[in-house]
Design a protein around this motif. Structure first.
Motif, short mmCIF file in Angstrom:
data_model
loop_
_atom_site.label_atom_id
_atom_site.label_comp_id
_atom_site.label_asym_id
_atom_site.label_seq_id
_atom_site.Cartn_x
_atom_site.Cartn_y
_atom_site.Cartn_z
N GLN A 133 1.13 -1.21 0.33
CA GLN A 133 0.38 -0.05 -0.31
C GLN A 133 0.88 1.74 0.37
O GLN A 133 1.78 0.94 1.10
N HIS A 135 1.54 4.62 1.10
CA HIS A 135 1.51 5.92 2.52
C HIS A 135 2.05 6.79 2.26
O HIS A 135 2.54 7.41 2.29
N MET A 149 5.18 2.30 -2.47
CA MET A 149 4.45 1.39 -1.93
C MET A 149 5.11 0.93 -0.89
O MET A 149 6.52 0.42 -1.77
N THR A 156 5.97 -1.83 12.08
CA THR A 156 5.24 -0.63 11.01
C THR A 156 6.10 0.16 9.71
O THR A 156 6.86 -0.03 10.39
N VAL A 157 5.09 0.80 9.08
CA VAL A 157 5.75 1.68 8.00
C VAL A 157 6.54 2.35 8.51
O VAL A 157 5.71 3.26 9.34
N GLU A 159 7.89 6.04 8.47
CA GLU A 159 7.55 7.65 8.09
C GLU A 159 8.49 8.77 6.87
O GLU A 159 10.54 7.90 8.09
#
Length: 172
Positions: A133, A135, A149, A156-157, A159
């Motif tokens: 996905q 983000h 993606m 977690t992804v 930043e």
């Protein structure tokens, strides 16, 4: 279909290059340099995983994975992230699930390595079905946000701004 997936062997290098050239020969949005990227990743010892799909003794597909750096606004770097790509399948064999199998194998091996996650640049409708996905907080400069993606494998992804190897600038 008897497709065998395995890690590349030295004798596969020319076939991998040929598959990569053929796979992207008529692709839109390409600079026709993907074969040079794989070669440069290999030369820089940054080709973490190189998996081939073989059918009747012929390499018909390939996927490369390499380390990616993700740096947040405070200069901290996320650890254990990899970029998937290029992924290539010979045109007559496209649409037969070979690319999906290569992608699933790559993700399985990343999980086994306890990688934090994987990023890629690609078509959201295709890669979304594997859990990738876009983000908002994760960016690849110069790329439309929806096409960059990520998939977190552990945690977690993060930043920040993603940076691929300098090998992705290879033009020959």
């Amino acid at each position: 279909m008897t497709i065998q997936l395995r890690h590349e062997a030295p004798d596969d290098i020319a076939a991998i290059e040929a598959v990569t050239i053929a796979a992207f020969a008529n692709a839109p949005h390409t600079s026709h340099t993907r074969q040079f990227i794989v070669r440069a990743l290999r030369a820089a010892n940054e080709l973490t995983l190189s998996i081939v799909a073989e059918e009747h003794g012929q390499v018909v597909g390939h996927v490369a994975l390499s380390p990616v750096t993700i740096t947040d606004s405070q200069g901290r770097q996320a650890v254990g992230w990899y970029g998937l790509g290029p992924i290539s399948v010979l045109p007559p064999r496209q649409g037969h699930g070979i690319g999906s199998r290569l992608l699933e194998q790559a993700l399985s091996e990343l999980r086994a390595m306890r990688a934090a996650g994987c990023v890629l640049l690609g078509e959201p409708a295709y890669y979304g079905r594997f859990g990738f996905q876009a983000h908002a907080g994760l960016q690849l400069p110069g790329v439309p946000p929806g096409y960059f993606m990520a998939l977190a494998l552990h945690g977690t992804v993060p930043e920040g701004i993603a940076h691929y190897s300098d090998a992705f600038n290879a033009t020959a």
